[in-house]
Design a protein around this motif. Structure first.
Motif, PDB file in Angstrom:
ATOM      1  N   MET A  41      27.127 -10.535  11.251  1.00 56.05           N
ATOM      2  CA  MET A  41      28.014 -10.401  10.104  1.00 56.05           C
ATOM      3  C   MET A  41      28.972 -11.596  10.134  1.00 56.05           C
ATOM      4  N   ASN A  42      29.031 -12.350   9.058  1.00 56.13           N
ATOM      5  CA  ASN A  42      29.898 -13.531   9.016  1.00 56.13           C
ATOM      6  C   ASN A  42      30.922 -13.401   7.908  1.00 56.13           C
ATOM      7  N   HIS A  43      32.053 -14.066   8.089  1.00 55.26           N
ATOM      8  CA  HIS A  43      33.184 -13.979   7.150  1.00 55.26           C
ATOM      9  C   HIS A  43      33.682 -15.396   6.909  1.00 55.26           C
ATOM     10  N   THR A  44      33.775 -15.802   5.647  1.00 59.47           N
ATOM     11  CA  THR A  44      34.318 -17.135   5.366  1.00 59.47           C
ATOM     12  C   THR A  44      35.521 -17.038   4.435  1.00 59.47           C
ATOM     13  N   LEU A  45      36.459 -17.938   4.644  1.00 59.33           N
ATOM     14  CA  LEU A  45      37.589 -18.151   3.732  1.00 59.33           C
ATOM     15  C   LEU A  45      37.468 -19.562   3.200  1.00 59.33           C
ATOM     16  N   THR A  46      37.530 -19.709   1.891  1.00 59.12           N
ATOM     17  CA  THR A  46      37.451 -21.040   1.278  1.00 59.12           C
ATOM     18  C   THR A  46      38.703 -21.234   0.435  1.00 59.12           C
ATOM     19  N   HIS A  47      39.503 -22.241   0.782  1.00 61.73           N
ATOM     20  CA  HIS A  47      40.843 -22.363   0.196  1.00 61.73           C
ATOM     21  C   HIS A  47      40.845 -22.798  -1.258  1.00 61.73           C
ATOM     22  N   ARG A  48      40.077 -23.844  -1.575  1.00 58.35           N
ATOM     23  CA  ARG A  48      40.259 -24.450  -2.911  1.00 58.35           C
ATOM     24  C   ARG A  48      39.241 -23.951  -3.926  1.00 58.35           C
TER      25      ARG A  48
END
Ligand code: T46
Length: 206
Positions: free
Chosen positions: A72-79
């Motif tokens: 299970m993977n989790h990403t945060l992308t700012h822009r």
């Protein structure tokens, strides 16, 4: 026209709460790319907020998610406007993937790389957001990528195969052979993704 499938509940029991409200479940809708499914999560709402079943092996087996979750993977992308992908894993490490948006919004894209598929190199996109509670089920043989439509967007991935760095493949999101209709100009793209070569003319799929 969207065709709903997996209407029947896998439970067999009543799908209603004691208060007569519909139990949380999923609606699974086919897309024009065979095997690629849009999954709508239902929210059970009350004065406190909502309860939603995020994943159910029993209910989503009919969508094609028939193997255990390996990672299970989790990403945060700012822009807003950033692009990640398009990635896939070569056999024998090919994976089914369930992609969901926990915060913000994305233009989520899957590309059919299946050898001999009638939709080979075709792409399909869906808008996933925390608000619309939709997920995309992406089976083996597809590349996946997305563009964020809001700042600080978070995605959660369920994978049926562990990550194997040496087995990763990538498509260039700007590849003219794909002609993906990204909604926004690319705001942020990793050097690695920008460097993926365009698809060679002799590429026959994975
Ligand atoms: C996928 C993955 C990556 N990594 C490492 C490899 C890199 O050192 C670092 C960041 O990887 P990457 O730049 O590939 O991250 P994304 O660009 O967000 O890639 C992901 O987003 C696209 C859109 C996807 O569909 C893939 O599931 C996934 O590759 O994490 C791991 O350690 N484990 C993993 O499972």
């Amino acid at each position: 026209m969207r065709v709903k499938i997996c209407r029947r509940s896998a439970w067999g029991r009543s799908r209603r709460t004691n208060a007569g409200q519909r139990m949380p479940r999923f609606d699974v809708t086919a897309t024009r790319l065979d095997g690629l499914k849009l999954i709508q999560r239902h929210k059970l709402e009350d004065s406190r907020g909502f309860f939603s079943r995020f994943f159910c092996a029993e209910e989503l087996a009919c969508a094609g998610f028939s193997q255990p979750v390996a990672q299970m993977n989790h990403t945060l992308t700012h822009r807003r406007g950033s692009v990640r992908g398009l990635h896939f894993q070569y056999p024998p490490h090919a994976e089914d993937k369930l992609v969901s948006c926990l915060r913000g919004k994305v233009f989520d894209v899957a590309v059919d790389l299946r050898r001999d598929s009638p939709t080979f190199l075709a792409w399909h996109a869906e808008e996933l957001s925390a608000e619309n509670a939709r997920s995309l089920f992406i089976p083996k043989g597809f590349a996946h990528g997305f563009q964020t439509l809001a700042d600080d967007t978070e995605l959660l991935y369920l994978h049926t195969t562990p990550y194997v760095q040496g087995a990763e493949g990538g498509l260039n999101p700007a590849d003219p052979a794909l002609a993906i209709a990204w909604p926004l100009a690319f705001a942020d793209l990793s050097a690695r993704d920008a460097a993926h070569p365009f698809i060679p003319s002799d590429f026959r799929g994975v």
